[in-house]
Every structure is written in C-alpha cells, then in structure tokens.
Design a protein around this motif. Structure first.
Motif, short mmCIF file in Angstrom:
data_model
loop_
_atom_site.label_atom_id
_atom_site.label_comp_id
_atom_site.label_asym_id
_atom_site.label_seq_id
_atom_site.Cartn_x
_atom_site.Cartn_y
_atom_site.Cartn_z
N SER A 180 25.19 40.35 12.43
CA SER A 180 24.97 39.05 11.78
C SER A 180 23.52 38.59 11.79
CB SER A 180 25.84 37.98 12.45
OG SER A 180 25.52 37.86 13.82
N ILE A 181 22.57 39.53 11.92
CA ILE A 181 21.15 39.16 11.85
C ILE A 181 20.46 40.01 10.78
CG2 ILE A 181 20.92 38.34 14.22
CD1 ILE A 181 19.69 41.05 14.97
N ASN A 182 19.33 39.50 10.29
CA ASN A 182 18.52 40.27 9.33
C ASN A 182 17.55 41.21 10.02
OD1 ASN A 182 19.78 39.02 7.21
ND2 ASN A 182 18.09 37.60 6.77
N GLY A 183 17.17 40.87 11.26
CA GLY A 183 16.20 41.71 11.95
C GLY A 183 15.97 41.22 13.37
N VAL A 184 15.24 42.01 14.14
CA VAL A 184 14.89 41.63 15.51
C VAL A 184 13.38 41.79 15.68
CG1 VAL A 184 15.49 43.95 16.35
CG2 VAL A 184 15.28 42.07 17.97
N LEU A 185 12.75 40.74 16.16
CA LEU A 185 11.30 40.70 16.39
C LEU A 185 11.05 40.79 17.88
CD1 LEU A 185 8.42 40.04 15.12
CD2 LEU A 185 8.87 37.71 15.91
N VAL A 186 10.23 41.75 18.29
CA VAL A 186 9.89 41.91 19.70
C VAL A 186 8.41 41.55 19.86
CG1 VAL A 186 9.99 43.40 21.71
CG2 VAL A 186 11.56 43.79 19.80
N THR A 187 8.10 40.74 20.87
CA THR A 187 6.74 40.21 21.00
C THR A 187 6.31 40.16 22.45
OG1 THR A 187 5.30 38.35 20.36
CG2 THR A 187 7.53 37.80 21.11
N ALA A 188 5.00 40.15 22.67
CA ALA A 188 4.42 40.08 24.01
C ALA A 188 3.00 39.52 23.93
CB ALA A 188 4.39 41.47 24.66
N ASP A 193 -8.56 41.71 24.04
CA ASP A 193 -9.31 40.46 24.20
C ASP A 193 -9.35 39.62 22.93
OD1 ASP A 193 -9.82 41.06 26.83
OD2 ASP A 193 -11.81 41.90 26.47
N THR A 194 -9.39 40.27 21.77
CA THR A 194 -9.57 39.53 20.53
C THR A 194 -8.26 39.00 19.93
OG1 THR A 194 -9.57 41.67 19.40
CG2 THR A 194 -11.72 40.66 19.85
N TYR A 195 -7.14 39.27 20.59
CA TYR A 195 -5.84 38.81 20.08
C TYR A 195 -5.10 38.02 21.16
CZ TYR A 195 -6.73 41.97 16.22
OH TYR A 195 -7.31 42.59 15.13
N ASP A 196 -4.23 37.10 20.70
CA ASP A 196 -3.45 36.28 21.62
C ASP A 196 -2.07 36.86 21.90
OD1 ASP A 196 -5.14 33.76 22.02
OD2 ASP A 196 -5.14 33.98 19.84
N PHE A 197 -1.41 37.36 20.85
CA PHE A 197 -0.08 37.94 21.03
C PHE A 197 0.11 39.08 20.05
CE2 PHE A 197 0.38 34.40 18.05
CZ PHE A 197 1.10 34.98 17.00
N GLU A 198 1.10 39.92 20.35
CA GLU A 198 1.42 41.07 19.51
C GLU A 198 2.91 41.06 19.19
OE1 GLU A 198 -0.17 44.80 20.90
OE2 GLU A 198 -1.90 43.82 21.84
N SER A 199 3.28 41.82 18.16
CA SER A 199 4.69 41.88 17.79
C SER A 199 5.00 43.16 17.04
CB SER A 199 5.08 40.67 16.93
OG SER A 199 4.40 40.70 15.68
N TYR A 224 6.26 29.44 18.53
CA TYR A 224 6.74 29.97 19.81
C TYR A 224 5.57 30.22 20.76
CZ TYR A 224 9.06 33.15 23.10
OH TYR A 224 9.55 33.75 24.23
N TRP A 225 4.52 30.91 20.28
CA TRP A 225 3.39 31.21 21.14
C TRP A 225 2.45 30.01 21.31
CZ3 TRP A 225 3.50 34.53 24.70
CH2 TRP A 225 4.20 35.73 24.54
N SER A 226 2.41 29.13 20.33
CA SER A 226 1.59 27.92 20.47
C SER A 226 2.08 27.09 21.65
CB SER A 226 1.67 27.09 19.18
OG SER A 226 0.97 25.88 19.33
N THR A 227 3.40 26.99 21.80
CA THR A 227 3.97 26.24 22.91
C THR A 227 3.63 26.89 24.24
OG1 THR A 227 5.79 25.50 21.51
CG2 THR A 227 6.11 25.36 23.89
N ARG A 228 3.69 28.23 24.30
CA ARG A 228 3.45 28.93 25.55
C ARG A 228 1.98 29.01 25.93
NH1 ARG A 228 8.04 29.55 23.99
NH2 ARG A 228 9.79 30.42 25.20
N LEU A 229 1.13 29.14 24.93
CA LEU A 229 -0.30 29.32 25.19
C LEU A 229 -1.09 28.02 25.07
CD1 LEU A 229 -0.87 32.66 23.21
CD2 LEU A 229 -0.45 32.38 25.68
N ASN A 230 -0.43 26.96 24.60
CA ASN A 230 -1.09 25.66 24.38
C ASN A 230 -2.29 25.82 23.45
OD1 ASN A 230 -1.36 22.87 24.68
ND2 ASN A 230 -2.77 23.08 26.40
#
Length: 272
Positions: A180-188, A193-199, A224-230
């Motif tokens: 029942s989903i279209n896809g799954v996104l995995v992130t970390a 140094d030049t990036y905040d998050f990956e997926s 999602y990451w804005s909340t975690r990283l402020n």
C-alpha cells in the motif's frame, strides 16, 4: 502521416552529463490521450517522462508525469528537466508556471545555470515499518520510521550515510513486503562536509527499482531534517550510483525552494 513530438532527455540535479537523474521531456502542441503518454513513457524507459503543453501565455504550461507503469502526480527531477528545456527554447524566459494534475502552481525561476523550483511542504506522521521490508532493504536497525500521505511514501532514517550508500535491496522481496505504498525513502545525516543529509529512494511498486535523484521526496524530507537540524537552508545529496545534489530552503510553512542544475543530453523527434 506521422505526428512529431519534440522530445528531450535531460539529466537533472547534476552539473555533469550522465550523472543525476535522467528524465524524458515531451513538448506538446496538442493534447495526448493518457494511454498515449503512458506508452511513450514506457517506450523511453526512464523513471519519469514529463509532458508539457502551453495553456495560456508563453510561460504558463500544464505538466504531467508518467513512469513506465503509471502516472505520477508530482516529480521534481522531471520538473527540473522540463524547465531546462523551456529555458533552452526561450532564452529570454526567466520564470515558468507549471500546473500539475493536483492543481499545484509550480513556480520556476532561472539564475544563470541554477534553476529554482517552488514546491509545497508536506508533513510526516509516525508509522511502523514491516520487518519483511527492512530485511528486503538489508537494514538491521532504524532510527525512525514515518509516512507521508501526499506522496504515499514511507521514510526510514538510519544511523549512517555509509550504510545508506552500501544498501543493496532485494527488490522482488521488497515489492512483496508492502502492498500500500508508492515507495520507501531511506535517509541519514551526511558525513560529507558540504552536505547536511543524504537519501536513496526505492520504488519497485510504481516505477523503477531505484530513482537516482528525487526532488518530490524533498517536499517532506526537507521539513523532516529541518526539524532535526534546526536549519531552514540545507544541502541534500542522493547517494545512488549516479548521484545528485540540490539545495533546499523552507521559505514559509507551506513552501520550499529546490535549487540545482540540469544537462540536456539528447534532443529529437518522437513519431507517433
């Protein structure tokens, strides 16, 4: 007599040809049937093909997206690709309005080689990930599991971008693990140094096995990451085999901008 459709292949979210995410772009002079667009998308075999048609003045277009198996309501890399094509055709154009099937007004601006897209911001809610899905992905432990209803995508956060890069899912098992989903996104969080998050984004249910770089997932991934990283402004890296990058910025509670580049690698005429 054959009708010719001006058609492009564009690599999005990259400054280098044959990197990023390739999308088809068909510039229409007349309306096509849904079945025709679906067949064209299947023929091109790319994760998405965008069909654009001028509906009012020069810079207002309808846009629809088809994967090889179904219509997709919103696609970031195909929007970027379509924008690149129109800016190439009309060098004097600085702004585009795309109207999608959901009634969204996607505002696109150009700053030299950089293209900026305004997209909506979506929320996520907690949702458990089935054990079989985690096994199919090759994930032993997750930090969080959430769901976005607008895109029907499950988000999984894991502890290491190195683990993320090395994931090698069993796509047949993955497809059977959820119905029942279209896809799954995995992130970390990124270790670069030049990036905040990956997926990485896997979607054997509705497209190809893996989407190389995905703009639409950032409608909820950015918040999602804005909340975690402020942070309101962040750099995102998709660590697929082709790789890709973008800058995202939350400019209001409902809107974010996505900035990146795109490269036209093929132009031709599709005969139908």
């Amino acid at each position: 007599m054959n009708n010719n459709i001006e058609t492009y292949i564009v690599d999005s979210f990259t400054d280098t040809p044959f990197k990023g995410n390739p999308a088809g772009v068909c510039v229409l002079s007349q309306t096509l049937l849904n079945a025709q667009m679906q067949l064209i998308a299947k023929e091109l075999g790319l994760s998405e093909t965008a069909f654009i048609n001028q509906i009012e003045e020069q810079n207002i277009y309808s846009i629809r997206y088809f994967s090889p198996v179904m219509e997709i309501p919103l696609c970031g890399h195909a929007t970027l690709a379509a924008s690149k094509v129109l800016f190439e055709i009309f060098p004097e154009m600085e702004k585009i309005h795309f109207k999608n099937i959901q009634g969204l007004d996607l505002i696109i601006k150009r700053y030299g080689e950089i293209i900026e897209m305004e997209f909506p911001i979506y929320d996520t809610v907690p949702q458990n990930a089935p054990e079989e899905l985690l096994k199919a992905l090759g994930i032993e432990k997750i930090s969080n599991s959430e769901f976005n209803k607008e895109t029907n995508i499950l988000l999984l956060e894991i502890e290491s971008s190195e683990l993320l890069k090395n994931l090698s899912p069993d796509f047949e098992k993955l497809k059977r693990s959820h119905n029942s989903i279209n896809g799954v996104l995995v992130t970390a969080i990124s270790q670069i140094d030049t990036y905040d998050f990956e997926s990485r984004y896997f979607w054997p249910w509705s497209g190809t096995n893996e989407d190389p770089v995905t703009g639409a997932t950032h409608t909820f991934l950015s918040k999602y990451w804005s909340t975690r990283l402020n942070k309101k402004k962040m750099n995102s890296y998709q660590c697929s085999e082709r790789t890709g990058f973008m800058e995202v910025e939350l400019i209001s509670d409902k809107t974010l901008t996505i900035k990146s580049e795109a490269q036209i690698v093929l132009k031709g005429a599709l005969r139908i």
